[in-house]
Write a protein that holds these residues in place. Structure first.
Motif, mmCIF file in Angstrom:
data_model
loop_
_atom_site.group_PDB
_atom_site.id
_atom_site.type_symbol
_atom_site.label_atom_id
_atom_site.label_comp_id
_atom_site.label_asym_id
_atom_site.label_seq_id
_atom_site.Cartn_x
_atom_site.Cartn_y
_atom_site.Cartn_z
ATOM 1 N N ARG A 289 1.006 -0.848 0.331
ATOM 2 C CA ARG A 289 -0.512 0.100 0.191
ATOM 3 C C ARG A 289 1.121 1.270 -0.338
ATOM 4 O O ARG A 289 0.709 2.336 -0.419
ATOM 5 C CB ARG A 289 -0.741 0.257 1.353
ATOM 6 N N SER B 36 1.259 4.038 -3.240
ATOM 7 C CA SER B 36 0.825 5.417 -2.639
ATOM 8 C C SER B 36 1.920 6.434 -2.799
ATOM 9 O O SER B 36 1.346 7.609 -3.497
ATOM 10 C CB SER B 36 -0.128 5.376 -1.314
ATOM 11 N N ARG C 143 1.975 6.945 -7.255
ATOM 12 C CA ARG C 143 0.899 7.586 -7.486
ATOM 13 C C ARG C 143 1.227 9.312 -7.129
ATOM 14 O O ARG C 143 1.109 9.908 -7.607
ATOM 15 C CB ARG C 143 -0.431 7.463 -6.201
ATOM 16 N N LYS C 144 1.798 9.707 -5.790
ATOM 17 C CA LYS C 144 1.969 10.661 -5.126
ATOM 18 C C LYS C 144 3.364 11.357 -6.198
ATOM 19 O O LYS C 144 3.025 12.395 -6.830
ATOM 20 C CB LYS C 144 2.222 10.980 -3.611
ATOM 21 N N GLU D 175 4.210 10.660 -9.314
ATOM 22 C CA GLU D 175 3.876 10.500 -10.927
ATOM 23 C C GLU D 175 3.028 12.174 -10.260
ATOM 24 O O GLU D 175 3.593 12.893 -11.571
ATOM 25 C CB GLU D 175 2.864 9.811 -11.013
ATOM 26 N N LYS E 128 -9.131 -4.178 -4.990
ATOM 27 C CA LYS E 128 -8.378 -2.781 -5.507
ATOM 28 C C LYS E 128 -6.780 -3.151 -5.938
ATOM 29 O O LYS E 128 -6.377 -2.672 -7.005
ATOM 30 C CB LYS E 128 -7.944 -1.447 -5.182
ATOM 31 N N GLU F 186 -4.770 -2.417 -13.443
ATOM 32 C CA GLU F 186 -4.054 -1.892 -15.259
ATOM 33 C C GLU F 186 -2.541 -1.398 -15.068
ATOM 34 O O GLU F 186 -3.105 -0.488 -13.501
ATOM 35 C CB GLU F 186 -4.937 -1.080 -15.312
ATOM 36 N N TRP F 187 -2.010 -1.151 -15.726
ATOM 37 C CA TRP F 187 -1.149 -0.189 -15.710
ATOM 38 C C TRP F 187 -0.464 0.496 -16.490
ATOM 39 O O TRP F 187 -1.315 -0.026 -18.165
ATOM 40 C CB TRP F 187 0.660 -1.648 -15.326
ATOM 41 N N ASP F 188 0.173 0.998 -16.112
ATOM 42 C CA ASP F 188 0.916 2.200 -17.403
ATOM 43 C C ASP F 188 1.858 1.866 -18.325
ATOM 44 O O ASP F 188 3.277 1.389 -18.651
ATOM 45 C CB ASP F 188 1.501 3.349 -16.754
#
Ligand code: FES
Lengths: 372, 351
Positions: A42, A46, A49-50, A52, A102, A109-111
């Motif tokens: 987790r 996180s 995400r931050k 990016e 999730k 799904e990925w980048d």
């Protein structure tokens, strides 16, 4: 097969015993999985995400060179984290045990331009089951390279260092094409196959959205920084591609890694399957940061033995696995990144030229394995 | 362009910005309790009630639609990293000013979630929530006389009712092993002191179990009362028989807590829900083979437990992992690898 079989000294019983010892290592980790591991993934998600978000934010001002450098570096790292430690491992089902819908192999799904489900099929299923079996594991040379002395040489192979370099730069597209088995499917008849067409359309959709995001929407949002943001995303994708290609080349290409013939896996036992994973993979040594940035694929050997164990556990598993290598007198192929990358590239160059057929293999080991 | 159309355009654009993720993946980072997101709650306090029961104060997310007294809520809690779902009665009144809700949990032996909530839950923890549900509730029209018949943690939904709605004539018969096992004891006695409740407290360790045939001795007019009963299955079965025998079954409302216990064994009857096939399976054959044998189209890949290409929801029952022997029971979001799982009792596979 190389001229000398490095596992020839093992008896069938020893191989099964080895299998049992590896099973025990796996069971121990599974029994100990818990809150800490869940907190780890987790936290990584996180942080990614931050990072990016912040990097994309900084790139809005990328007409200003320092912002370009910081934003591009941040975005490159974020993309690497997304693909390696997060995407690759979640799609392996390493975190399915948390039952968090999730963070699950069925929903992630990925980048990346290859849709997750297609990648799971070609990677988890084909590559991980048939690791290094010539003709069955397409990861061996991705269908464009010759990776073993035993494979037939063709003038096409002369240019394989070039193919490999181009593939490295556009690696995510290479993977998408590879997941589609494009080479095989472009034949006239296969092209019409509705199943293939549906998959090709899915890839097309994913590519469109990825390209739109990276090369249209974000640059447009940057307004005056349009061009610099465009260049930044292109660079980040390039960095990510070169990096993941290098890491992945180190997993199965360096000298010392074995490849196998189709018939050698007929009736393979669990112990033999484990042994093939051990002999068919190579590690990268280095610091914690290094392991993290490779998505712990630096522990490729451990990953191939236990593809579904949480990646944060590979380091501790590696100590025990390595001890088994020593006990059974097997070669644990590992080395620092530059050395392994060099070794893999060296092989690509070497095999681009024809070679003499290697001498016969040691007393027919395969027969023995089948009989066992 | 209307504002909804505009908003959906903007949302589409936002989705393109965040692709392949969704905007909510980012919003969850900063505002997990927001409206429009998945419903969640945050544990704000844990108050011990008895030695093995505690009340958990939860701030529900903005999407919470409230509850009716007597209803329960399903919550998803991460215990040792694994998300587990359980249902608990809401014990707070419906008009609580601060918008918080409470559930009261009794730790049952070997209960993973209940023990975690009572002994380990920390304020600040996020949990998953479903909307409140259940029809063990009070009717719109107020009955003149009410009886609450409860035992053990069966008092929790009734406490939600007691705190929510006042009646003129309420009797409660509650059983618990010993006085200090009675959850909410102080509050119940305060209601009695205020003449809002007549209470008969039975201590089964000393008085023995309540014999429902002798209920008339405790509550002579029981048959005239609208009754809500909650407690162990034995009590509820006896009550249902008793009310039926006396021709007043419609006066009795019951709530059964624990769903039938999953029987685990070696092999069992496997139902493939989507195809409607049912076959017998032994405890050693992978469900993937069982399904294929029965002509069910099963997803698969490596067939050896490594590719996760065969994961399928387990809707009911239990399976055994053929590698480790570990048992997995059905529940929300429980997916199993059919290639390395065998039936451990009757089970239901979504295929
Ligand atoms: S088929 Fe590969 S994990 Fe079940």
């Amino acid at each position: 097969m190389t001229a000398i079989d490095p596992t020839a000294h093992l008896t069938a019983e020893q191989i099964e015993e080895l299998g049992r010892e590896l099973d025990a290592i796996r069971d121990e980790v599974i029994a100990g999985r818990g809150e800490k591991d869940a907190a780890y993934i987790r936290k990584v998600i996180s942080a990614q995400r931050k990072l990016e978000l912040v990097s994309r934010g900084v790139l809005l001002f990328s007409f200003f060179p320092p912002a370009w450098i910081i934003g591009t570096a941040g975005l490159s790292v974020a993309k690497i984290m997304d693909n390696m430690e997060i995407g690759h491992n979640i799609l392996h089902g390493q975190w399915d045990w948390m039952r968090d819908p999730k963070i699950h192999s069925t929903t992630w799904e990925w980048d990346h331009v290859s849709p997750a489900d297609q990648w799971k099929h070609s990677h988890n299923e084909l590559h991980h089951t048939y690791t290094n079996v010539i003709g069955k594991d397409n990861d061996l040379g991705y269908g464009i390279m010759r990776v073993d002395e035993d494979q037939k040489w063709h003038p096409f192979h002369l240019a394989q260092p070039l193919w490999n370099f181009i593939n490295a730069c556009f690696f995510e597209y290479g993977i998408a094409a590879y997941d589609l088995e494009l080479g095989k499917n472009l034949h006239k008849r296969r092209r019409k196959n509705p199943e293939f067409r549906a998959r090709a359309r899915a890839v097309g959709r994913k590519i469109r959205r990825q390209v739109l995001k990276d090369y249209v929407i974000h640059p447009l949002l940057s307004g005056p920084s349009f061009l610099t943001t465009l260049a930044a995303t292109f660079t980040a994708n390039l960095v990510r591609n070169l990096w993941s290609h290098s890491v992945i080349m180190c997993g199965h290409f360096p000298e010392g890694v074995q490849v196998f013939e189709r018939r050698s896996i007929k009736g393979e036992t669990r112990g033999q399957w484990y042994l093939r994973q051990m002999m068919g993979s190579a590690n990268i040594s280095g610091s914690k940061v290094m392991h993290f940035m490779t998505g712990n694929l630096s522990h490729q050997i451990e990953h191939h033995l236990f593809p579904d164990l949480p990646s944060n556990r590979y380091a501790e598993v590696a100590v025990k696995v390595r001890a088994l290598f020593e006990k059974y007198e097997l070669e644990y192929v590992t080395g620092p990144l530059p050395k392994q990358v060099f070794s893999a590239w060296h092989k690509v160059f070497r095999l681009s030229l024809p070679n003499r057929k290697p001498k016969a293999t040691t007393p027919d080991r395969e027969q023995e394995l089948v009989a066992a | 362009m209307t504002s909804t159309a505009l908003r959906s355009r903007a949302w589409k654009l936002l989705e393109m910005v965040t692709t392949p993720l969704l905007p909510s993946d980012y919003l969850d980072l900063v505002s997990p309790l927001r409206a429009g997101g998945d419903l969640r709650g945050r544990i704000e306090a844990v108050h011990p009630e008895t030695g093995d029961a505690a009340t958990i104060v939860i701030r529900p997310g903005r999407g919470w639609r409230g509850h009716t007294a007597g209803q329960y809520v399903r919550i998803g809690v991460d215990v040792d990293g694994v998300r587990l779902w359980r249902a608990y009665s809401v014990t707070s009144p419906t008009d609580r000013r601060d918008g918080r809700i409470t559930i009261t949990v009794k730790a049952i032996p070997d209960g993973k979630v209940s023990n975690h909530l009572v002994r380990k839950a920390q304020p600040g923890t996020l949990i998953q929530l479903d909307q409140a549900t259940g029809d063990f509730v009070l009717p719109e029209a107020r009955p003149a006389k009410v009886l609450y018949l409860t035992a053990g943690s069966g008092i929790t939904p009734v406490m939600g009712m007691l705190r929510d709605t006042e009646f003129d004539d309420v009797v409660m018969v509650h059983s618990a092993p010993r006085p200090h096992d009675v959850i909410f004891r102080d509050e119940l006695h305060a209601l009695v002191a205020d003449k809002k409740l007549r209470l008969t407290e039975l201590h089964t360790d000393t008085d023995g179990m309540l014999d429902i045939a002798r209920l008339g001795e405790l509550v002579p007019d029981w048959a005239e009362r609208e009754t809500w009963a909650c407690g162990p299955a034995g009590l509820l079965d006896a009550a249902e028989d008793h009310w039926a025998e006396h021709g007043v079954p419609e006066r009795l409302h019951t709530e059964r807590f624990r769903p039938a216990v999953v029987v685990t064994g070696d092999g069992g009857e496997v139902t493939f829900a989507a195809t409607g096939k049912t076959v017998d399976a032994d405890g050693a054959t992978p469900l993937l083979d069982v399904g294929e044998e029965a002509g069910v189209l099963m997803p698969s890949g490596c067939r050896m437990g490594i590719c996760f290409g065969c994961v399928t929801p387990l809707k009911a029952g239990a399976v055994r992992d053929l590698r480790t022997g570990a048992i997995t029971e059905a529940g929300p979001n429980v997916l199993i690898q059919t290639c390395v799982s065998a039936a451990a009792g009757p089970c239901d596979i979504e295929r």
